[in-house]
Design an enzyme around this catalytic site. Structure first.
Site, PDB file in Angstrom:
ATOM      1  N   ASP A 512      43.012  42.371  37.266  1.00 15.90           N
ATOM      2  CA  ASP A 512      41.842  42.595  37.003  1.00 15.90           C
ATOM      3  C   ASP A 512      41.398  41.763  35.758  1.00 15.90           C
ATOM      4  OD1 ASP A 512      39.447  43.962  36.892  1.00 15.90           O
ATOM      5  OD2 ASP A 512      40.490  45.985  36.008  1.00 15.90           O
ATOM      6  N   ASP A 599      33.480  47.583  39.495  1.00 24.11           N
ATOM      7  CA  ASP A 599      32.941  48.683  38.820  1.00 24.11           C
ATOM      8  C   ASP A 599      31.739  49.513  39.177  1.00 24.11           C
ATOM      9  OD1 ASP A 599      35.583  48.185  37.405  1.00 24.11           O
ATOM     10  OD2 ASP A 599      34.391  47.690  35.707  1.00 24.11           O
TER      11      ASP A 599
END
Length: 927
Positions: A512, A599
């Site tokens: 990530d 997200d």
């Protein structure tokens, strides 16, 4: 040391709260080169080709190009360049252009191409006073007009398919040194300040530009095109919008907190491939550049394109698309993909940049994640919860809190004191563990990774040549410089079992924040004037001695996942297939990792966007795509959660994930009705897991998307060109997720009316004749999915708690008949985790049905695999004249089979054929 709460507050303060803070990110007008280039719209190109310099060597045409001062009375040459036109196998051309004698070398991406492109023959056909004509072996023609420079590519029928520099927007800013002058007062030599050339500001950040302006631009015109697609990652529709009245599309990998919908803003990935499609042809352009890039698009069929512009440029013809790529640096390096159908250009692109390799089978199943499962007891409870509530799941994920104070390759030994035992408890049930490893390295004395990277000089440097110090989850952080091969190797070594203690072959990795995300950096990323490793060249010094981050930015995440992928391969000497998930993406990332849309939020609009975003990713090579089921931020109520699970079950990557401050949302925490619907959605995924696995195997061979826009399979059906709320899985299933709140029915477009295509509802086997839109009722238990007539689909109906436990389970074969009462399909079987399939230990079989016979034969007769699976049931939908008898033959054995006819919906069920899938078989029918 700052607490997690303080870090979260700092993150929110930087990013903004509850909505994207646009002030943190540049517009084109705030990006110096974009503003500068976008305003340059010359009536006639300054560039001209020197016809006397044209020569062909092998598959490449070389020529000199000059920029001409057209305002001077005589021909004044301002700068010289070298143009290269190469023919590449399978109808692809490469156009490269660089300064003849650049002051510094310009950066060309190092990892996007999987191999050196395979050359094709290039023939120089003719050269006259102002034109050069060349052809390849496929029958494509290229016409280069010398002055002003223009390059036209013709399709096989002799029509112009693509024109470069028709709108005179070719620009390659020559590199130069700072000008000096003598100060009148002091008499000292000083540098002349040229605003924006040697530095520019954004908010509180200053970007020094030691090479000055070095931008490039090129325009592309696509005659007869009706829509354009590609250049992900963005949140608007799959078909690209006209940008003349707003911002261009931006490709610059960024951590955009709480990103917004229907936007052309940059996101986590930037893949510079664009396709233009119409009923006549499909053409692609791959802009091989890793720097910040903006793309303007003009579709002359759009109502917001001024009619006078349409008439001026196209003579009133409205079927045309123009695009302009503008990058901050690099060489002009373009691959032209001359289709001529969508399948062709998608395959041409993956031939250059690679395919997603065959993944481990578990990775196609369901994943359960949260930021964060807090300790081993929490992991055990979630693991047990899936069994208690009879929901299949294949992995549990750990976010950053599992580490010892955000130090990667370590464990928080208070919360995770027995990682090996925790992993064993998962694998005992057939499940895996996936843990996060981010690129920011905590700058803490005593942390082995930081100490070694500092001592060996492995970090990215700032503009002054010191180790760059940025801010991310651990606080003060530095970033490994993967352009140095030793650094990539170093990271790979950290995945060894003796270094990352507690891991095993059943622990996989999530990369990530690899844009890279830097909370206190300009635009929440690394400063562009940071320095990266560059292989030393004799006499190189100053800006020539290193690459700047501006040159390689979009490729940084690719370097990172490549090192991770290699490390996971090496830990078992290349025996097992790794699974890696990435957030950042660039051309070629598909060779190493799956991707997710980042997200998102628990809102209906983000559920809808997950479809268009993954479709755009798929046609840009990244088929292994999904979104956070339920949304990362906020809390999804029952209806949204149900619909998201139903949609996620039919997307390539299927993972639920949520923010640390959201309410817990494991499926059993919802009411009983919602739990039952989520269970059903997951079981649908597992029933089709072998179908998914076969699709990915075929993708690894042919490079075609797994998740496909309708126009790929129906390129002449104009009604599908802008549909992105439904899609195809391979060419066999059509999926239309319920993306709207509170609806009891949805409209579903069924393509293929010209070919009399039939579509069968997978729940009822009801047949629908393709003829545009139908109205489909959608109670909460229903997601509209249809099997195309003429196909055979493998299913496994005995769903267990994890996919590994289903390996020997029997198949149900669903045969959906076409208008000719025939059908065919494929099935791939292997061990699901190793590379033994490369040693012919696999089965790739073809299933064929006609009224007289159904057969199961091996496509590769030299390959075999000792599967224990067998055929439990065959369902034949759309049968009008059922046979009286059916006899199975496998080897020397013949067996008469029992059949049941369901007259209400024309379905014939052959019960328990019992045929082994390890060997070919056939069923003969008599009437």
């Amino acid at each position: 040391m700052k607490t997690l709460r303080c870090l979260l507050l700092a993150f929110l303060a930087i990013h903004g709260s509850f909505a994207v803070d646009r002030n943190n990110f540049k517009t084109c007008a705030q990006s110096g080169f974009c503003k500068r280039l976008r305003e340059q719209k010359p009536e006639k190109s300054q560039y001209a080709l020197d016809l006397t310099s044209v020569m062909v060597q092998g598959n490449t045409l070389f020529a000199n190009v000059e920029t001409i001062d057209r305002e001077s009375e005589k021909r004044t040459v301002l700068h010289k360049y070298v143009l290269k036109l190469s023919a590449i196998q399978d109808g692809t051309f490469r156009v490269e252009m660089d300064e003849a004698e650049p002051l510094y070398p310009r950066y060309v991406p190092q990892l996007a191409l999987k191999d050196t492109p395979v050359p094709d023959k290039l023939n120089l056909v003719s050269k006259d006073d102002n034109r050069v004509i060349a052809t390849n072996s496929q029958g494509h023609k290229v016409v280069i007009t010398a002055d002003p420079l223009k390059v036209e590519f013709y399709d096989k029928s002799g029509d112009v398919a693509l024109v470069m520099n028709e709108n005179s927007q070719l620009i390659i800013e020559p590199l130069r040194k700072k000008r000096e002058a003598v100060d009148d007062e002091s008499g000292n030599v000083v540098e002349v300040d040229e605003e924006g050339t040697w530095g520019e500001n954004f908010k509180s950040h200053h970007d020094s530009k030691p090479r000055g302006n070095e931008a490039i631009s090129m325009d592309f015109s696509f005659p007869d095109a009706e829509q354009a697609y590609g250049i992900p990652e963005h949140t608007d529709k799959v078909n690209l919008a006209t940008t003349t009245s707003g911002e261009p599309y931006r490709l610059f990998n960024l951590d955009v907190f709480e990103f917004e919908l229907d936007s052309r803003m940059a996101l986590y990935a930037g893949i510079p491939v664009l396709y233009a499609h119409g009923t006549k042809r499909t053409v692609g352009v791959f802009w091989h550049n890793a720097a910040e890039t903006w793309v303007d698009v003009v579709n002359y069929a759009d109502s917001n394109v001024v009619s006078s512009l349409v008439n001026l440029v196209t003579g009133g013809q409205k079927q045309r698309v123009d695009a302009r790529f503008m990058s901050e640096s690099g060489v002009l390096d373009v691959f032209v993909l001359l289709g001529d159908k969508p399948k062709d250009v998608f395959r041409q692109y993956t031939a250059l940049t690679g395919v997603a390799p065959l993944p481990p089978k578990f990775s196609l199943a369901y994943h359960q994640s949260r930021w964060n499962y807090v300790d081993e007891a929490d992991v055990a409870s979630v693991n047990e919860g899936f069994d208690t509530h009879d929901i299949p799941a294949d992995s549990i994920w750990l976010d950053i809190e599992y580490t010892n104070t955000k130090k990667y390759f370590t464990w928080d030994l208070e919360k995770f004191p027995h990682p090996s035992e925790m992993v064993s408890n998962l694998t005992a049930k057939g499940r895996k563990l996936i843990v996060i490893i981010d690129p920011h390295i905590k700058r803490e004395a005593g942390y082995f990774l930081h100490e070694e990277a500092t001592e060996r000089g492995y970090y990215v440097k700032n503009k002054d040549g010191k180790d760059y110090d940025g801010w991310c989850w651990p606080g003060s952080s530095s970033y490994l410089d993967f352009l140095n091969p030793l650094v990539s190797q170093y990271l790979s070594e950290q995945y060894r079992y003796d270094k990352f203690v507690g891991t095993s072959k059943d622990v996989h990795i999530w990369n990530d924040m690899n844009e890279p995300s830097v909370f206190n950096g300009p635009e929440i990323t690394m400063p562009k004037d940071n320095r990266h490793y560059k292989e030393s060249e004799s006499g190189s010094e100053g800006p020539a001695a290193y690459w700047e981050h501006r040159h390689i930015h979009n490729e940084y995440g690719l370097y990172y996942i490549r090192a991770t992928h290699q490390g996971m391969l090496d830990r078992d000497n290349g025996k097992y297939r790794p699974f890696v998930l990435t957030r950042a993406g660039f051309a070629g990332s598909q060779r190493y990792a799956a991707i997710w849309t980042g997200d998102n939020m628990a809102e209906w609009g983000f559920l809808s966007a997950s479809v268009s975003m993954c479709l755009s990713m798929a046609i840009a090579g990244m088929s292994f795509c999904g979104s956070d089921v339920g949304g990362f931020f906020k809390y999804p109520e029952s209806e949204l959660m149900t619909r998201w699970y139903q949609a996620g079950a039919y997307q390539s990557f299927f993972r639920a994930h949520s923010h640390i401050e959201t309410k817990r949302r494991e499926p059993w925490l919802y009411d009983a009705d919602t739990l039952a619907l989520i269970r059903d959605a997951n079981r649908r995924r597992y029933a089709l897991l072998d179908f998914w696995y076969t699709l990915f195997f075929e993708h690894s061979r042919d490079g075609l998307p797994v998740m496909r826009p309708l126009f790929q399979e129906y390129p002449d059906e104009t009604a599908v060109f802008t549909i992105d709320n439904e899609y195809l899985l391979g060419d066999k299933l059509l999926v239309r997720p319920v993306l709207e709140q509170g609806v009891s029915s949805v409209k579903v477009y069924l393509p293929g009316s010209r070919t009399r295509t039939l579509w069968y509802d997978v729940d009822t086997y009801q047949a629908h004749q393709a003829n545009g839109y139908i109205n489909q009722e959608t109670p909460m238990s229903k997601i509209p999915v249809y099997q195309r007539g003429g196909t055979v689909l493998p299913r496994k109906e005995r769903v267990r708690r994890a996919s590994a436990l289903m390996a020997a389970d029997p198949y149900t074969l669903v045969v959906a008949l076409d208008a000719n009462n025939t059908a065919s399909g494929t099935l791939y079987i292997d061990d699901g985790e190793t590379y033994e399939y490369r040693n012919n230990k696999y089965i790739y079989a073809k299933l064929e049905y006609s009224p007289e016979i159904m057969s199961y034969t091996f496509i590769n007769e030299n390959a075999s695999y000792a599967t224990r699976s067998w055929v439990e049931r065959i369902v034949i939908a759309g049968i009008k004249a059922p046979p009286k008898t059916a006899k199975l033959t496998q080897g020397d054995k013949q067996t008469s089979l029992l059949m049941t006819l369901h007259k209400g919906n024309d379905v014939l069920v052959i019960r328990k054929p019992g045929a082994s899938m390890a060997k070919p078989w056939k069923i003969n029918f008599s009437y």
